[in-house]
Design an enzyme around this catalytic site. Structure first.
Site, PDB file in Angstrom:
ATOM      1  N   GLU A  57       0.905  -1.110  -0.029  1.00 32.21           N
ATOM      2  CA  GLU A  57      -0.016  -0.010   0.144  1.00 32.21           C
ATOM      3  C   GLU A  57       1.052   1.123  -0.136  1.00 32.21           C
ATOM      4  OE1 GLU A  57      -3.966  -2.024   1.748  1.00 32.21           O
ATOM      5  OE2 GLU A  57      -3.016  -0.178   2.800  1.00 32.21           O
TER       6      GLU A  57
ATOM      7  N   CYS B 110      -1.976   9.205   3.027  1.00 35.06           N
ATOM      8  CA  CYS B 110      -1.872   8.576   1.973  1.00 35.06           C
ATOM      9  C   CYS B 110      -2.939   9.021   0.749  1.00 35.06           C
ATOM     10  CB  CYS B 110      -2.004   6.879   1.778  1.00 35.06           C
ATOM     11  SG  CYS B 110      -3.431   6.377   2.479  1.00 35.06           S
TER      12      CYS B 110
HETATM   13  P1  NAD Z   1       8.818   4.521   4.493  1.00 36.52           P
HETATM   14  O1  NAD Z   1       8.803   3.767   2.879  1.00 36.52           O
HETATM   15  O2  NAD Z   1       9.770   5.368   4.671  1.00 36.52           O
HETATM   16  O3  NAD Z   1       8.450   3.364   5.372  1.00 36.52           O
HETATM   17  C1  NAD Z   1       7.574   2.467   5.851  1.00 36.52           C
HETATM   18  C2  NAD Z   1       8.089   1.315   6.671  1.00 36.52           C
HETATM   19  O4  NAD Z   1       9.180   0.711   5.997  1.00 36.52           O
HETATM   20  C3  NAD Z   1       8.856   1.763   7.888  1.00 36.52           C
HETATM   21  O5  NAD Z   1       8.393   1.009   9.017  1.00 36.52           O
HETATM   22  C4  NAD Z   1      10.384   1.752   7.362  1.00 36.52           C
HETATM   23  O6  NAD Z   1      10.938   1.416   8.806  1.00 36.52           O
HETATM   24  C5  NAD Z   1      10.355   0.441   6.753  1.00 36.52           C
HETATM   25  N1  NAD Z   1      11.436   0.389   5.904  1.00 36.52           N
HETATM   26  C6  NAD Z   1      12.292   1.174   5.279  1.00 36.52           C
HETATM   27  N2  NAD Z   1      13.408   0.723   4.739  1.00 36.52           N
HETATM   28  C7  NAD Z   1      13.084  -0.823   4.679  1.00 36.52           C
HETATM   29  C8  NAD Z   1      13.931  -1.796   3.891  1.00 36.52           C
HETATM   30  N3  NAD Z   1      14.776  -1.481   3.218  1.00 36.52           N
HETATM   31  N4  NAD Z   1      12.981  -3.052   4.122  1.00 36.52           N
HETATM   32  C9  NAD Z   1      12.301  -3.252   5.096  1.00 36.52           C
HETATM   33  N5  NAD Z   1      11.318  -2.284   5.814  1.00 36.52           N
HETATM   34  C10 NAD Z   1      11.988  -0.864   5.526  1.00 36.52           C
HETATM   35  O7  NAD Z   1       7.181   5.252   4.398  1.00 36.52           O
HETATM   36  P2  NAD Z   1       6.604   6.068   5.620  1.00 36.52           P
HETATM   37  O8  NAD Z   1       7.460   7.452   5.653  1.00 36.52           O
HETATM   38  O9  NAD Z   1       6.658   5.259   6.827  1.00 36.52           O
HETATM   39  O10 NAD Z   1       5.069   6.412   4.944  1.00 36.52           O
HETATM   40  C11 NAD Z   1       4.760   7.408   4.353  1.00 36.52           C
HETATM   41  C12 NAD Z   1       4.551   6.773   2.689  1.00 36.52           C
HETATM   42  O11 NAD Z   1       3.314   5.606   2.846  1.00 36.52           O
HETATM   43  C13 NAD Z   1       3.648   7.794   1.752  1.00 36.52           C
HETATM   44  O12 NAD Z   1       4.262   7.768   0.477  1.00 36.52           O
HETATM   45  C14 NAD Z   1       2.190   7.416   1.893  1.00 36.52           C
HETATM   46  O13 NAD Z   1       1.567   7.842   0.799  1.00 36.52           O
HETATM   47  C15 NAD Z   1       2.256   5.847   1.909  1.00 36.52           C
HETATM   48  N6  NAD Z   1       1.087   5.239   2.693  1.00 36.52           N
HETATM   49  C16 NAD Z   1       0.238   4.483   1.853  1.00 36.52           C
HETATM   50  C17 NAD Z   1      -0.959   4.122   2.385  1.00 36.52           C
HETATM   51  C18 NAD Z   1      -1.857   3.413   1.425  1.00 36.52           C
HETATM   52  O14 NAD Z   1      -2.983   2.694   2.198  1.00 36.52           O
HETATM   53  N7  NAD Z   1      -1.838   3.156   0.333  1.00 36.52           N
HETATM   54  C19 NAD Z   1      -1.179   4.297   3.785  1.00 36.52           C
HETATM   55  C20 NAD Z   1      -0.604   4.950   4.444  1.00 36.52           C
HETATM   56  C21 NAD Z   1       0.741   5.497   4.034  1.00 36.52           C
END
Ligand code: NAD
Length: 456
Positions: free
Chosen positions: A228, A262
């Site tokens: 997502e 999001c």
């Molecule tokens: P992010 O991608 O920076 O981090 C998300 C998660 O991934 C965190 O827990 C982080 O620690 C982990 N992570 C980072 N690198 C990783 C790796 N290499 N391997 C495994 N895990 C790793 O995103 P964020 O800043 O937490 O969230 C914001 C983003 O999420 C925005 O783009 C937003 O649009 C999206 N979002 C989407 C939805 C949806 O339902 N489509 C909902 C909420 C947020």
């Protein structure tokens, strides 16, 4: 790992993180515990979720406060998230048994043949989560996953760790065994360590950039993956609307949670006939937003959760100015401790600008004039993302015709920035693969097993 309050920059907690060995041990505990959990009658697993709901209600104010202190979400919006969570839990409590029950699809008495489908849990799943709505995006995964009989290794975002630990504690107090719901604490390194374990599925919420890495890792292992991801969600405002009401609703859709949703409205297209009137009404709304201490009841705009996003927003605004965008209000970081940016409206925006193409995930919005429905549809679809899109008009047929042409998981008529537990939540393109919510979002944590049964 130090946890900072984004409103002040102050350190509010220091938590121990999980290294590779700790993550491995957690995985092994979850693997050992999953079978007994899956063997329980579903009613017992549902009873733990009902108890979790009661505990959340009892702790409501304290949990909202932690959320505000940790991610900077204004306190009223933090409370809204917890109230909305209760409604989602009610949905899962009401629908899971029906969604997961086995089904006879053929009962051929003459040939003594029965065909059945059962829904088997995937096993041990990784739930890697985001910070912007930690209760929503987490529970969309871990609640149905647990109900379906999976063990869950839950990695909250490093920006929502305290909330993640609260969730774990409340689930454990509600009867979910500690080895069945296991928090994994840390940043991307802990997430990567989790993905090195032989989990049976990975359910990720976060950015497109990280999502690509997750998909690559899952693809090599042939495990189920759901992503997502982000969006660049458009709204088209037709000339027949009540301009003031539409401006108020869309401003809320763009700036609620400081634009860090999001499904936040990220770009607006306005019919030429009302363009100038809409700009005036929209800017009036934005200038009236109360900015301030997120613990203050009157605050609507708090700090950004992540400091790094200030530079992204500055770059988008500078690029838009250079290409002819008019900044009608805001445009700068706010000079105070913590991570603050002015609510910003850019008129005369167009698709040469990063502001109209790349996710802003903050309080900045571009508005572009359009001459026809066809032009609006073409611009709305001019994106690699496809999470949500909406149209404001009094004309139902026109709205449905426009929305039918839009390539996105969710479409809205006269509403925006809205999620329902009864409807599937999914994206196309860079917004992700798979889905959560609705009855499909319960079954997605299972593997349908086909039974061909011929009695002797
Ligand atoms: P992010 O991608 O920076 O981090 C998300 C998660 O991934 C965190 O827990 C982080 O620690 C982990 N992570 C980072 N690198 C990783 C790796 N290499 N391997 C495994 N895990 C790793 O995103 P964020 O800043 O937490 O969230 C914001 C983003 O999420 C925005 O783009 C937003 O649009 C999206 N979002 C989407 C939805 C949806 O339902 N489509 C909902 C909420 C947020």
């Amino acid at each position: 790992m130090k946890i900072h309050n984004p409103a002040t920059g102050a350190v509010i907690a220091d938590v121990a993180t999980d290294g590779s060995a700790a993550v491995r041990a957690k995985y092994q505990r979850a693997r050992a515990a999953q079978g007994a959990w899956a063997a329980l009658p579903i009613k017992k697993r549902l009873a733990t979720i009902a108890a979790f709901r009661d505990r959340l209600a009892a702790m409501h104010e304290a949990l909202a406060r932690t959320l505000t202190e940790e991610v900077g979400k204004p306190i009223r919006q933090a409370r809204n998230e917890l109230t909305g969570l209760a409604a989602r839990l009610d949905f899962f409590l009401a629908e899971s048994q029906r969604a997961l029950r086995s089904e006879t699809v053929l009962a051929d008495v003459d040939n003594k043949l029965e065909e059945r489908i059962t829904h088997e849990p995937l096993g041990v799943v990784a739930n890697i989560s985001a910070w912007n709505y930690p209760y929503f995006v987490g529970s969309n995964v871990f609640v149905p996953a647990l109900v379906a009989g999976n063990a869950v290794l839950y990695k909250p975002s490093e920006y929502a760790t305290l909330t993640g630990l609260h969730i774990a504690q409340l689930l454990h107090e509600s009867g979910v065994p500690e080895d069945v719901f296991v928090p994994v604490i840390g940043d991307g390194l802990a997430g990567a360590a989790l993905l090195r374990q032989p989990v049976d599925g990975v359910f990720f919420t976060g950015s497109y950039e990280t999502g690509r890495k997750i998909a690559a890792s899952a693809g090599r292992r042939m495990i189920k993956v759901q992503l997502e991801l982000g969006g660049k969600d458009p709204i088209y405002v037709c000339e027949d609307v009540d301009v003031k009401a539409a401006a108020a609703a869309i401003a809320d859709g763009a700036f609620y949670n400081n634009g860090q949703s999001c499904c936040a409205v990220e770009r607006i297209y306005v019919a030429a006939a009302i363009h100038d009137a809409f700009l005036d009404a929209f800017v009036d709304e934005v200038r009236a937003f109360r900015i301030g201490d997120p613990l203050d009841e009157a605050t609507y705009i708090g700090p950004l959760t992540r400091r790094g996003q200030i530079a992204v927003l500055k770059r988008q605004v500078a690029d838009a100015r250079k290409l002819g965008g008019r900044v009608l209000t805001g445009g700068h970081a706010i000079d105070r401790r913590g991570n603050w940016f002015q609510p910003t409206v850019v008129a005369d925006a167009d698709h040469r600008m990063a502001l109209m193409r790349e996710e802003s995930f903050g309080p900045v919005i571009g508005i572009q004039r359009v001459e026809s429905d066809d032009e609006a549809v073409a611009l709305m679809n001019d994106t690699p993302y496809g999470l949500t899109a909406g149209v404001y008009t009094r004309a139902e047929k026109r709205a449905k015709r426009i929305l039918a042409e839009i390539r996105s998981g969710t479409v809205y008529w006269n509403c925006c920035d809205r999620v329902s537990p009864r409807l599937p939540w999914s994206g196309v393109g860079h917004s992700g693969i798979g889905l959560t919510l609705s009855t499909y979002g319960i079954q997605t944590f299972t593997r349908p097993k086909a039974w061909h049964l011929r009695s002797a």
